[in-house]
Design a protein around this motif. Sequence first.
Motif, mmCIF file in Angstrom:
data_model
loop_
_atom_site.group_PDB
_atom_site.id
_atom_site.type_symbol
_atom_site.label_atom_id
_atom_site.label_comp_id
_atom_site.label_asym_id
_atom_site.label_seq_id
_atom_site.Cartn_x
_atom_site.Cartn_y
_atom_site.Cartn_z
ATOM 1 N N TYR A 154 0.807 -1.222 0.000
ATOM 2 C CA TYR A 154 0.000 0.000 0.000
ATOM 3 C C TYR A 154 0.846 1.281 0.000
ATOM 4 O O TYR A 154 0.305 2.370 0.055
ATOM 5 C CB TYR A 154 -0.956 0.005 1.197
ATOM 6 C CG TYR A 154 -2.038 -1.043 1.069
ATOM 7 C CD1 TYR A 154 -3.092 -0.863 0.179
ATOM 8 C CD2 TYR A 154 -2.000 -2.207 1.812
ATOM 9 C CE1 TYR A 154 -4.077 -1.815 0.049
ATOM 10 C CE2 TYR A 154 -2.988 -3.177 1.688
ATOM 11 C CZ TYR A 154 -4.022 -2.980 0.805
ATOM 12 O OH TYR A 154 -5.005 -3.918 0.670
ATOM 13 N N ASN A 155 2.168 1.135 -0.043
ATOM 14 C CA ASN A 155 3.038 2.311 -0.103
ATOM 15 C C ASN A 155 2.998 2.932 -1.495
ATOM 16 O O ASN A 155 2.563 2.301 -2.458
ATOM 17 C CB ASN A 155 4.489 1.928 0.211
ATOM 18 C CG ASN A 155 4.671 1.478 1.647
ATOM 19 O OD1 ASN A 155 3.753 1.535 2.453
ATOM 20 N ND2 ASN A 155 5.861 1.013 1.957
ATOM 21 N N PHE A 156 3.477 4.161 -1.563
ATOM 22 C CA PHE A 156 3.636 4.794 -2.871
ATOM 23 C C PHE A 156 5.070 5.264 -2.999
ATOM 24 O O PHE A 156 5.493 6.123 -2.221
ATOM 25 C CB PHE A 156 2.670 5.979 -3.035
ATOM 26 C CG PHE A 156 2.767 6.596 -4.389
ATOM 27 C CD1 PHE A 156 2.112 6.023 -5.462
ATOM 28 C CD2 PHE A 156 3.543 7.721 -4.609
ATOM 29 C CE1 PHE A 156 2.206 6.576 -6.723
ATOM 30 C CE2 PHE A 156 3.651 8.283 -5.859
ATOM 31 C CZ PHE A 156 2.974 7.700 -6.924
ATOM 32 N N PRO A 157 5.857 4.736 -3.912
ATOM 33 C CA PRO A 157 5.502 3.632 -4.809
ATOM 34 C C PRO A 157 5.415 2.319 -4.033
ATOM 35 O O PRO A 157 5.944 2.209 -2.926
ATOM 36 C CB PRO A 157 6.643 3.595 -5.812
ATOM 37 C CG PRO A 157 7.808 4.213 -5.098
ATOM 38 C CD PRO A 157 7.225 5.191 -4.112
ATOM 39 N N ARG A 158 4.765 1.341 -4.641
ATOM 40 C CA ARG A 158 4.561 0.049 -3.971
ATOM 41 C C ARG A 158 5.897 -0.626 -3.665
ATOM 42 O O ARG A 158 6.804 -0.609 -4.471
ATOM 43 C CB ARG A 158 3.745 -0.892 -4.854
ATOM 44 C CG ARG A 158 2.285 -0.496 -4.989
ATOM 45 C CD ARG A 158 1.524 -1.622 -5.670
ATOM 46 N NE ARG A 158 0.215 -1.194 -6.134
ATOM 47 C CZ ARG A 158 -0.896 -1.242 -5.420
ATOM 48 N NH1 ARG A 158 -0.851 -1.685 -4.187
ATOM 49 N NH2 ARG A 158 -2.038 -0.858 -5.927
ATOM 50 N N GLY A 159 5.965 -1.230 -2.485
ATOM 51 C CA GLY A 159 7.152 -2.000 -2.114
ATOM 52 C C GLY A 159 7.176 -3.357 -2.783
ATOM 53 O O GLY A 159 8.239 -3.918 -3.038
#
Length: 197
Positions: A154-159
Amino acid sequence: MLIARVLVRHEDCWTSRNNHAGRTLALNFYPDRGYLRSVIHFTEPTKIQGNGVIRIIESKKVNHGYIIDFLNTYNDSIAGLLHKSGAFIIYNEVFQQKELWVFLTYRYSLNEIDSLFKTSGEVVTSHTQVFNPPPLLTQEELKVLKTAVESGYYNFPRGVDLGQLSKTLRVKKPTLLYRLRSATKKLIKHYCYYTSV
């Protein structure tokens, strides 16, 4: 049991002088000492002062805003009023000089609570309905959601992308996507159910 949502303008309270949005994270009650302890998360720097405030214990910046831990008078507070009447507080938010309270209570207590709210300030809106708890997450949904959050999905950018997450969990992509969407839908409905005015 009923769930009640009450938006109130609490006269002569610190909230009537506060324009910043904040959400209560914890409440501890000490009625025999005449105070309660509140921990509130604000998105902007905020000073809590005025009627009802006894003492600021701590005020600090955190990742997503500011936390203020303080003592407030028990008898003149909405939280104290709800505590005395036996209500179960679920959610509290302050914004635009108003307080939103979401709590569980029994039908026989509702008139008493309603009249206590009206003596404490102006009730802007009030809504009650039968309490139907939202469905809980399944073990599979919980595992998928927890792993997705911890892996940075759900991080930006995705992990990680969906394929990597699928391999980590040893679950096929369609199954993974179904569980993620199901869990997310339940959480969003749950959040909206308890926090909508």
